[in-house]
Design an enzyme around this catalytic site. Structure first.
Site, PDB file in Angstrom:
ATOM      1  N   GLY A   1      26.922  -2.893  12.864  1.00  0.00           N
ATOM      2  CA  GLY A   1      28.239  -3.694  12.776  1.00  0.00           C
ATOM      3  C   GLY A   1      28.308  -4.150  14.490  1.00  0.00           C
TER       4      GLY A   1
ATOM      5  N   GLY B   1      30.169  -7.303  15.558  1.00  0.00           N
ATOM      6  CA  GLY B   1      31.714  -7.640  15.261  1.00  0.00           C
ATOM      7  C   GLY B   1      32.608  -7.498  16.605  1.00  0.00           C
TER       8      GLY B   1
ATOM      9  CG  LEU C   1      34.861  -1.449  18.147  1.00  0.00           C
ATOM     10  CD1 LEU C   1      35.573  -1.073  19.598  1.00  0.00           C
ATOM     11  CD2 LEU C   1      35.368  -0.420  17.082  1.00  0.00           C
TER      12      LEU C   1
ATOM     13  CG  ASP D   1      26.211  -7.288  12.306  1.00  0.00           C
ATOM     14  OD1 ASP D   1      27.335  -6.866  13.018  1.00  0.00           O
ATOM     15  OD2 ASP D   1      26.524  -7.871  11.323  1.00  0.00           O
ATOM     16  CB  ILE D   2      24.448  -7.580   7.620  1.00  0.00           C
ATOM     17  CG1 ILE D   2      23.708  -7.963   6.111  1.00  0.00           C
ATOM     18  CG2 ILE D   2      25.816  -8.280   7.340  1.00  0.00           C
ATOM     19  CD1 ILE D   2      24.610  -7.429   4.921  1.00  0.00           C
ATOM     20  NE  ARG D   3      28.569 -10.928  11.912  1.00  0.00           N
ATOM     21  CZ  ARG D   3      29.741 -11.378  12.533  1.00  0.00           C
ATOM     22  NH1 ARG D   3      29.984 -12.711  12.267  1.00  0.00           N
ATOM     23  NH2 ARG D   3      30.314 -10.490  13.276  1.00  0.00           N
TER      24      ARG D   3
ATOM     25  CG  ASP E   1      23.019  -4.328   3.255  1.00  0.00           C
ATOM     26  OD1 ASP E   1      23.802  -3.732   3.526  1.00  0.00           O
ATOM     27  OD2 ASP E   1      22.850  -5.071   2.192  1.00  0.00           O
TER      28      ASP E   1
ATOM     29  CE1 TYR F   1      39.501  -1.635   7.375  1.00  0.00           C
ATOM     30  CE2 TYR F   1      42.025  -1.421   7.854  1.00  0.00           C
ATOM     31  CZ  TYR F   1      40.713  -1.568   8.192  1.00  0.00           C
ATOM     32  OH  TYR F   1      40.445  -1.466   9.708  1.00  0.00           O
TER      33      TYR F   1
ATOM     34  CE  LYS G   1      38.290   1.649   8.295  1.00  0.00           C
ATOM     35  NZ  LYS G   1      36.979   1.817   8.979  1.00  0.00           N
TER      36      LYS G   1
HETATM   37  P1  NAD Z   1      34.132  -7.032  12.117  1.00  0.00           P
HETATM   38  O1  NAD Z   1      34.680  -7.371  11.219  1.00  0.00           O
HETATM   39  O2  NAD Z   1      34.673  -8.152  13.564  1.00  0.00           O
HETATM   40  O3  NAD Z   1      32.821  -6.558  12.552  1.00  0.00           O
HETATM   41  C1  NAD Z   1      32.239  -5.824  11.486  1.00  0.00           C
HETATM   42  C2  NAD Z   1      30.693  -5.898  11.604  1.00  0.00           C
HETATM   43  O4  NAD Z   1      30.100  -5.159  10.394  1.00  0.00           O
HETATM   44  C3  NAD Z   1      30.358  -7.630  11.454  1.00  0.00           C
HETATM   45  O5  NAD Z   1      29.727  -7.881  12.505  1.00  0.00           O
HETATM   46  C4  NAD Z   1      29.538  -7.622  10.144  1.00  0.00           C
HETATM   47  O6  NAD Z   1      28.673  -8.579  10.128  1.00  0.00           O
HETATM   48  C5  NAD Z   1      28.870  -5.996   9.903  1.00  0.00           C
HETATM   49  N1  NAD Z   1      28.717  -5.966   8.520  1.00  0.00           N
HETATM   50  C6  NAD Z   1      29.455  -5.901   7.524  1.00  0.00           C
HETATM   51  N2  NAD Z   1      28.734  -5.800   6.525  1.00  0.00           N
HETATM   52  C7  NAD Z   1      27.495  -5.280   6.862  1.00  0.00           C
HETATM   53  C8  NAD Z   1      26.339  -4.436   6.307  1.00  0.00           C
HETATM   54  N3  NAD Z   1      26.471  -4.280   4.957  1.00  0.00           N
HETATM   55  N4  NAD Z   1      25.257  -3.948   7.295  1.00  0.00           N
HETATM   56  C9  NAD Z   1      25.519  -4.017   8.593  1.00  0.00           C
HETATM   57  N5  NAD Z   1      26.454  -4.740   9.089  1.00  0.00           N
HETATM   58  C10 NAD Z   1      27.614  -5.195   8.458  1.00  0.00           C
HETATM   59  O7  NAD Z   1      35.269  -5.584  12.624  1.00  0.00           O
HETATM   60  P2  NAD Z   1      35.887  -4.868  14.018  1.00  0.00           P
HETATM   61  O8  NAD Z   1      37.013  -5.516  14.240  1.00  0.00           O
HETATM   62  O9  NAD Z   1      34.829  -5.084  14.943  1.00  0.00           O
HETATM   63  O10 NAD Z   1      35.895  -3.775  13.510  1.00  0.00           O
HETATM   64  C11 NAD Z   1      34.993  -2.450  13.530  1.00  0.00           C
HETATM   65  C12 NAD Z   1      35.663  -1.239  12.763  1.00  0.00           C
HETATM   66  O11 NAD Z   1      36.857  -0.862  13.533  1.00  0.00           O
HETATM   67  C13 NAD Z   1      35.951  -1.331  11.413  1.00  0.00           C
HETATM   68  O12 NAD Z   1      35.310   0.017  10.735  1.00  0.00           O
HETATM   69  C14 NAD Z   1      36.972  -1.642  11.317  1.00  0.00           C
HETATM   70  O13 NAD Z   1      37.683  -0.909  10.043  1.00  0.00           O
HETATM   71  C15 NAD Z   1      37.698  -0.597  12.457  1.00  0.00           C
HETATM   72  N6  NAD Z   1      39.104  -1.007  12.930  1.00  0.00           N
HETATM   73  C16 NAD Z   1      39.288  -2.424  13.449  1.00  0.00           C
HETATM   74  C17 NAD Z   1      40.542  -2.708  13.853  1.00  0.00           C
HETATM   75  C18 NAD Z   1      40.690  -4.211  14.769  1.00  0.00           C
HETATM   76  O14 NAD Z   1      42.077  -4.291  14.757  1.00  0.00           O
HETATM   77  N7  NAD Z   1      39.590  -4.704  15.048  1.00  0.00           N
HETATM   78  C19 NAD Z   1      41.679  -1.793  13.623  1.00  0.00           C
HETATM   79  C20 NAD Z   1      41.647  -0.670  13.214  1.00  0.00           C
HETATM   80  C21 NAD Z   1      40.092  -0.239  12.625  1.00  0.00           C
END
Ligand code: NAD
Length: 315
Positions: free
Chosen positions: A8, A11, A13, A34-36, A51, A140, A144
């Protein structure tokens, strides 16, 4: 030295965490997956399209890159999850179990983020403690909370060194947010700098716990580098930095951009926000491994506007 795999990594974070870990450990040591397709700034080091739902592909990557540590960040976030709950449950749970099973097989250290979404409407709202009622009402949050139980289970039953943080809303300016309930606090900066009116999908007084991305990244690395015996909670740690409402962040930005305007049009995300705490008690994280955030609301607003102004083309 074994490498680190970030799943991931493209994304909100993951992109910042990958860059920070590469800076600290060396670019070649951190594999971005990442998947993308990954953003350009991550292509300077090892990257792979993966993936995480494909367990065999995950294990092949672990073997190929000689991985010793995994940050599993891929998930479907709160607002997006409500649009397709079964998909969100499947991805969030199955992917975690793939990573935890791989951790058993390859003796990996694992980081997996939880969220304040584990709390629900009957959780005490102010200074919500580490151990309290957790009856989440979003898919969600349910995923979690279940994930936290699985992490502790794998630690106790199989000795997997898994560590986790319940992030509040994360606010960064380097990439677009992924479909969470606190995304407004990221989008608002772009509108302010573009001289546009901001339409907020939460109510003016919707107070939520929040954290600047710099603190989230450094806290995550700090937890992963802590001595194992200091990590006494193996479900997930509450982590607090600041708490504010849409009106408060709007006012903080308006101090620096006086013409900035906002309108409020709350949608289904207000109901999600209503089910979450206003602020958190994170004393176990402070006591066990020394968590100490650096940014409050005003410092964060100044830092983001400073960096975004630098990035925008000058007119
Ligand atoms: P995001 O959606 O920006 O990034 C997630 C990434 O995972 C994306 O780049 C997506 O392409 C990738 N992904 C999705 N499916 C996939 C798969 N099957 N295989 C590989 N990659 C895949 O999310 P984020 O905001 O960066 O959050 C990261 C983590 O932190 C998550 O677990 C989220 O639940 C947790 N979190 C985030 C927040 C926030 O405010 N952003 C708050 C609490 C918890």
């Amino acid at each position: 030295m074994k490498r680190t795999l970030i799943i991931g990594a493209g994304g909100q974070l993951g992109s910042e965490l990958t860059l920070k870990l590469r800076e600290q450990r060396g670019t070649d040591q951190v594999v971005a997956a990442d998947i993308r397709p990954l953003p350009a700034e991550l292509l300077t080091g090892p990257t792979t399209i993966l993936d995480v739902m494909d367990e065999e592909a995950l294990r092949k990557s672990i073997e190929y890159y000689d991985i010793g540590e995994v940050y599993h960040l891929a998930a479907i976030l709160s607002a997006k999850g409500e649009a397709d709950p079964i998909w969100a449950w499947d991805l969030n749970m199955t992917s975690l179990l793939h990573v935890l099973e791989a951790a058993r097989a390859y003796a990996l250290k694992v980081y997996w983020p939880s969220s304040i979404a584990v709390f629900g409407p009957d959780t005490p709202k102010e200074k919500t403690s580490q151990f309290t009622l957790t009856n989440p009402t979003t898919v969600y949050g349910i995923s979690k909370l279940a994930g936290e139980r699985w992490c502790e289970y794998y630690f106790k039953k199989y000795g997997v060194d898994v560590r986790s943080i319940r992030y509040p809303g994360l606010i960064g300016y380097k990439s677009k947010p992924g479909g969470g309930t606190t995304d407004y606090a990221v989008d608002i900066f772009w509108k302010a700098l573009n001289g546009e009116r901001f339409t907020c999908f939460l109510e003016p007084d919707a107070h939520l716990p929040m954290m600047y991305m710099n603190d989230a990244v450094s806290g995550t690395i700090q937890l992963m580098e802590a001595n194992a015996e200091d990590v006494q909670i193996r479900s997930s740690y509450n982590l607090s930095a600041m708490s504010f409402s849409p009106e408060e962040i709007y006012q903080a930005i308006k101090t620096l951009i006086p013409d900035f305007d906002i309108v409020y049009e709350p949608d289904f995300r207000q109901e999600i926000a209503d089910s979450w705490p206003h602020s958190l008690d994170d004393s176990p994280a402070r006591e066990h491994w020394g968590w100490d955030p650096q940014f409050d609301l005003d410092q964060m607003v100044r830092d983001i506007l400073y960096h975004l102004r630098e990035a925008l083309p000058q007119t």
